[in-house]
Design a protein around this motif. Sequence first.
Motif, PDB file in Angstrom:
ATOM      1  N   LEU A 189       0.891  -1.155   0.000  1.00 50.21           N
ATOM      2  CA  LEU A 189       0.000   0.000   0.000  1.00 50.21           C
ATOM      3  C   LEU A 189       0.930   1.205   0.000  1.00 50.21           C
ATOM      4  O   LEU A 189       1.516   1.552   1.022  1.00 50.21           O
ATOM      5  N   ASP A 190       1.097   1.805  -1.167  1.00 52.26           N
ATOM      6  CA  ASP A 190       2.149   2.778  -1.403  1.00 52.26           C
ATOM      7  C   ASP A 190       1.606   4.197  -1.491  1.00 52.26           C
ATOM      8  O   ASP A 190       0.517   4.425  -1.998  1.00 52.26           O
ATOM      9  N   ALA A 191       2.395   5.133  -1.003  1.00 51.07           N
ATOM     10  CA  ALA A 191       2.097   6.563  -1.095  1.00 51.07           C
ATOM     11  C   ALA A 191       0.794   6.928  -0.394  1.00 51.07           C
ATOM     12  O   ALA A 191       0.041   7.771  -0.876  1.00 51.07           O
ATOM     13  N   MET A 192       0.540   6.301   0.758  1.00 52.54           N
ATOM     14  CA  MET A 192      -0.654   6.686   1.520  1.00 52.54           C
ATOM     15  C   MET A 192      -0.363   7.991   2.236  1.00 52.54           C
ATOM     16  O   MET A 192       0.617   8.107   2.974  1.00 52.54           O
ATOM     17  N   GLN A 193      -1.229   8.977   2.009  1.00 57.26           N
ATOM     18  CA  GLN A 193      -1.069  10.297   2.620  1.00 57.26           C
ATOM     19  C   GLN A 193      -2.439  10.834   3.015  1.00 57.26           C
ATOM     20  O   GLN A 193      -3.422  10.664   2.295  1.00 57.26           O
ATOM     21  N   TRP A 194      -2.464  11.487   4.174  1.00 53.88           N
ATOM     22  CA  TRP A 194      -3.679  12.131   4.662  1.00 53.88           C
ATOM     23  C   TRP A 194      -3.349  13.587   4.941  1.00 53.88           C
ATOM     24  O   TRP A 194      -2.318  13.887   5.545  1.00 53.88           O
ATOM     25  N   ASN A 195      -4.215  14.479   4.526  1.00 58.02           N
ATOM     26  CA  ASN A 195      -4.022  15.908   4.760  1.00 58.02           C
ATOM     27  C   ASN A 195      -4.998  16.386   5.822  1.00 58.02           C
ATOM     28  O   ASN A 195      -6.164  15.990   5.824  1.00 58.02           O
ATOM     29  N   GLY A 196      -4.512  17.240   6.725  1.00 56.35           N
ATOM     30  CA  GLY A 196      -5.373  17.877   7.712  1.00 56.35           C
ATOM     31  C   GLY A 196      -5.856  16.980   8.832  1.00 56.35           C
ATOM     32  O   GLY A 196      -6.879  17.269   9.442  1.00 56.35           O
ATOM     33  N   LEU A 197      -5.122  15.915   9.153  1.00 59.40           N
ATOM     34  CA  LEU A 197      -5.555  15.036  10.244  1.00 59.40           C
ATOM     35  C   LEU A 197      -5.419  15.722  11.593  1.00 59.40           C
ATOM     36  O   LEU A 197      -4.465  16.461  11.846  1.00 59.40           O
ATOM     37  N   GLU A 198      -6.375  15.428  12.463  1.00 61.16           N
ATOM     38  CA  GLU A 198      -6.255  15.841  13.858  1.00 61.16           C
ATOM     39  C   GLU A 198      -5.280  14.888  14.537  1.00 61.16           C
ATOM     40  O   GLU A 198      -5.189  13.713  14.171  1.00 61.16           O
ATOM     41  N   PRO A 199      -4.543  15.373  15.537  1.00 59.06           N
ATOM     42  CA  PRO A 199      -3.543  14.535  16.201  1.00 59.06           C
ATOM     43  C   PRO A 199      -4.118  13.227  16.756  1.00 59.06           C
ATOM     44  O   PRO A 199      -3.461  12.192  16.689  1.00 59.06           O
ATOM     45  N   GLU A 200      -5.347  13.273  17.270  1.00 54.49           N
ATOM     46  CA  GLU A 200      -5.947  12.068  17.860  1.00 54.49           C
ATOM     47  C   GLU A 200      -6.133  10.980  16.804  1.00 54.49           C
ATOM     48  O   GLU A 200      -5.948   9.794  17.095  1.00 54.49           O
ATOM     49  N   VAL A 201      -6.495  11.359  15.597  1.00 48.80           N
ATOM     50  CA  VAL A 201      -6.686  10.381  14.519  1.00 48.80           C
ATOM     51  C   VAL A 201      -5.349   9.774  14.121  1.00 48.80           C
ATOM     52  O   VAL A 201      -5.207   8.549  14.020  1.00 48.80           O
ATOM     53  N   TRP A 202      -4.340  10.604  13.929  1.00 50.88           N
ATOM     54  CA  TRP A 202      -3.013  10.110  13.550  1.00 50.88           C
ATOM     55  C   TRP A 202      -2.434   9.230  14.651  1.00 50.88           C
ATOM     56  O   TRP A 202      -1.857   8.172  14.374  1.00 50.88           O
ATOM     57  N   GLN A 203      -2.598   9.620  15.910  1.00 48.01           N
ATOM     58  CA  GLN A 203      -2.091   8.813  17.016  1.00 48.01           C
ATOM     59  C   GLN A 203      -2.780   7.453  17.078  1.00 48.01           C
ATOM     60  O   GLN A 203      -2.131   6.435  17.315  1.00 48.01           O
ATOM     61  N   ARG A 204      -4.092   7.428  16.838  1.00 52.33           N
ATOM     62  CA  ARG A 204      -4.840   6.161  16.817  1.00 52.33           C
ATOM     63  C   ARG A 204      -4.322   5.267  15.683  1.00 52.33           C
ATOM     64  O   ARG A 204      -4.134   4.063  15.861  1.00 52.33           O
ATOM     65  N   MET A 205      -4.054   5.849  14.535  1.00 52.55           N
ATOM     66  CA  MET A 205      -3.508   5.085  13.414  1.00 52.55           C
ATOM     67  C   MET A 205      -2.124   4.517  13.761  1.00 52.55           C
ATOM     68  O   MET A 205      -1.845   3.341  13.501  1.00 52.55           O
ATOM     69  N   LEU A 206      -1.270   5.355  14.362  1.00 48.09           N
ATOM     70  CA  LEU A 206       0.074   4.897  14.722  1.00 48.09           C
ATOM     71  C   LEU A 206       0.034   3.795  15.773  1.00 48.09           C
ATOM     72  O   LEU A 206       0.806   2.832  15.703  1.00 48.09           O
ATOM     73  N   LYS A 207      -0.863   3.911  16.750  1.00 44.65           N
ATOM     74  CA  LYS A 207      -0.983   2.877  17.786  1.00 44.65           C
ATOM     75  C   LYS A 207      -1.412   1.543  17.184  1.00 44.65           C
ATOM     76  O   LYS A 207      -1.024   0.484  17.674  1.00 44.65           O
ATOM     77  N   SER A 208      -2.199   1.587  16.103  1.00 50.89           N
ATOM     78  CA  SER A 208      -2.650   0.340  15.477  1.00 50.89           C
ATOM     79  C   SER A 208      -1.504  -0.381  14.768  1.00 50.89           C
ATOM     80  O   SER A 208      -1.636  -1.551  14.414  1.00 50.89           O
TER      81      SER A 208
END
Length: 127
Positions: free
Chosen positions: A51-70
């Motif tokens: 799954l290449d070049a996945m990028q998200w713009n304008g994420l809130e920190p809580e969403v990004w942190q939840r993704m990283l924890k997963s």
Amino acid sequence: MGLSAFLNVNGVDWPTPMHGFQYIFSTTVNNGRNANNATIGQIVGRDLIKLDAMQWNGLEPEVWQRMLKSLKPFYVSVTLEDYRTGEPMTVTMYPNDRTAKPLFTDRNSHRVTRYETCKVNLIDTGR
């Protein structure tokens, strides 16, 4: 059966990445080419996915942190749509580099309040 999110990583639904994301299916062979440059290898195992070049713009920190924890532990279970069949599939993957570019921070707490971009790639382990 439809998916409830673009992909699910260790039980956490992830949002759909921005335009530019791509699925890469790679077929592995057990040998190379002969003196005539003809392929002589045989397919080994199943196609591997990146799954290449996945990028998200304008994420809130809580969403990004939840993704990283997963993404813990290193090898994670990922459910996504197999675009070859339109059906969900689950594979074991690992994350590549994870990057985030802050957009806004709180002046008093110095915490990020919104990210400009967040990026990660997921690579199939073949397991």
